[in-house]
Design an enzyme around this catalytic site. Structure first.
Site: not given
Lengths: 180, 322
Positions: B250, B132-133, B197, B155
């Site tokens: 990413c 999350a962070a 993510d 996290d």
């Protein structure tokens, strides 16, 4: 809340001095008496209806910090290393002290103890300065904690005494605005 | 474009300072999978536009636009998401809207995982944000849930928990429990929605951080991929039947993207890739194979965001239904 939810400094990966506790550490849910005191205060001082908080639960942290987070019957934290829950909304020791977080989130529903600032004073407040008010700005608001607003936008918490607002914005939130 | 053996070229972010060269091997790898190599490698050495999201917990797009108009501040609303904006003004961090949390400065690509899960989030009661962070996605998820239900924002890195906490406070998020533990140790639950993510080699962020090219190496990609496979498997195991998981990174590296999804499909029978559509945003399919490896045919339904398609960072998304 069970003790397994507690987090010590060592567990959290940061060294703490003996006796020091993690800022967001939770001690469980507050007593019914504390919850009633806070809800009564928010209703009487700011006109916030108690029903606004039905979808949330209060949690008690260290130093009488009170957090508002998801309902505890829907958030099973058993077996988890919890860092913190929801938002810190008040200190609830002898006196109740609301936080800027609380007043910003529920600001548009706050009907009492509101002071509207002009552009210059709003900028000063956001930068962390204390404010001197005129009698017309104070109106009928009584001494105590107030919500400061600008153009209807909730800015944060101040403490009104005589004609002065003591700035209660946390230092980390203060900002010299270029666009206001 | 500046390549490893080439001469220094002007850096558009800092004229006079040479652009960090793009490694030859990087160019070799991605020339095989990108549609337009010139456009792709050229845009990597230009800065990404400043972007922000309107935080609907505290305001709405119309109000923010009116306020920015009153400042004479330029902005552009994205056609694919009404709360996403870009601006040429680098001082939006000193606006009243930033102070109150009415806007949140966030990369456009970072807004995609919650956006593609929007419909599910409107009715979800239990959500996991596994990595999350610093909280960009968590705050957006909370806004899409109207600050109701429960988000577990986890996290494993304690040093990042403070930033996560600060951002959730600033944006007025109430429905979140922040946990700090390795995802592998997460207790068994059945979440309606899961976001992974994953930490990655971050190649897609090189437009704002060209140090990526100094430290870039394929060994790091391989190491990340092993960790990401564990995260996607655990994320899937924490999903309720019928629930949806978004796996995202990413980076451009197929080893950290399609290969990770392929691993999930081969190890979990109930996992199905769901085609993601983002009307108004140009996307590309997942790659079918890379450097000798061939992936499950359904990974083509994953999507890639190439920087030159929408003038953004690079990004990868996979929607997995259980």
């Amino acid at each position: 809340m069970r003790s397994s939810n507690r987090m010590t400094g060592e567990q959290s990966g940061r060294r703490f001095r003996k006796g020091e506790r993690e800022e967001g550490e939770l001690k469980g849910n507050p007593t019914t008496l504390t919850q009633s005191r806070v809800l009564d205060y928010l209703e009487q001082r700011f006109g916030l209806d108690k029903s606004l908080f039905l979808e949330y639960s209060f949690y008690l942290g260290v130093k009488d910090r009170l957090y508002l987070g998801p309902r505890s019957d829907r958030a099973d934290m058993n077996g988890m290393r919890v860092a913190t829950v929801g938002l810190m909304v008040a200190r609830a020791d002898e006196h109740i002290k609301p936080t800027t977080n609380l007043l910003q989130v529920f600001g548009r529903r706050i009907a009492k103890s509101v002071i509207d600032l002009d552009k210059e004073k709003a900028g000063k407040f956001v930068s962390g300065e204390d404010i001197i008010l005129t009698p017309s700005e104070i109106g009928l608001v009584s001494e105590g904690y107030v919500l400061l607003r600008y153009l209807g936008i909730p800015l944060g918490c101040g403490h009104l005494k005589d004609r002065a607002i003591k700035n209660m914005l946390p230092k980390a939130k203060r900002l010299k605005l270029r666009f206001i | 474009m500046s390549v490893e053996s080439g001469a220094d070229t002007a850096n558009p972010r800092n004229p006079g300072k040479p652009t960090r060269p793009i490694p030859k091997r990087f160019i070799e790898r991605y020339s095989r999978v990108v549609d337009d190599t010139d456009a792709f490698f050229s845009i990597l050495t230009t800065p990404v536009p400043k972007s922000f999201r309107v935080n609907t917990i505290k305001s709405d797009a119309k109000t923010v636009m009116e306020r920015f108009d009153s400042y004479g501040m330029s902005y552009r609303q994205m056609g694919w998401y009404e709360d996403a904006f870009t601006t040429d003004n680098l001082d939006i961090g000193f606006s009243l809207e930033h102070f109150t949390g009415a806007i949140y400065i966030q990369e456009l690509t970072s807004m995609l995982p919650p956006l593609v899960m929007r419909k599910e989030l409107e009715s979800a009661s239990l959500v996991l944000d596994g990595c999350a962070a610093p909280g960009s996605k968590t705050t957006q998820i909370a806004a899409m849930m109207d600050n109701l239900g429960v988000i577990f924002a986890n996290d494993s890195d304690y040093s990042r928990i403070r930033a996560l906490k600060f951002n959730l406070e600033k944006t007025g998020v109430l429905n979140t429990v922040i946990t700090n533990m390795g995802l592998q140790k997460y207790p068994s639950r059945q979440f309606d929605c899961v976001f992974i993510d994953a930490p990655c080699s971050s190649e897609g962020t090189c437009r704002k951080n060209d140090k990526i090219f100094f430290t870039w190496d394929e060994g790091y990609i391989a190491k990340n991929a092993e960790m990401q496979k564990k995260l996607i498997l655990k994320g899937f195991d924490l999903l309720a039947p019928g629930g949806m998981m978004i796996y995202s990174t990413c980076t451009f590296a197929p080893e950290e993207n399609e290969a990770v999804v392929d691993c999930l499909l081969s190890q979990r029978e109930g996992a199905k890739i769901e085609r993601i559509e983002i009307p108004g945003l140009k996307t590309a399919n997942g790659v079918a194979g890379f450097e000798g490896a061939e992936y499950d045919s359904s990974v083509k339904d994953c999507i890639r965001i190439w920087p030159h398609h929408n003038d953004t960072d690079g990004f990868f998304l996979a929607g997995v239904r259980k």
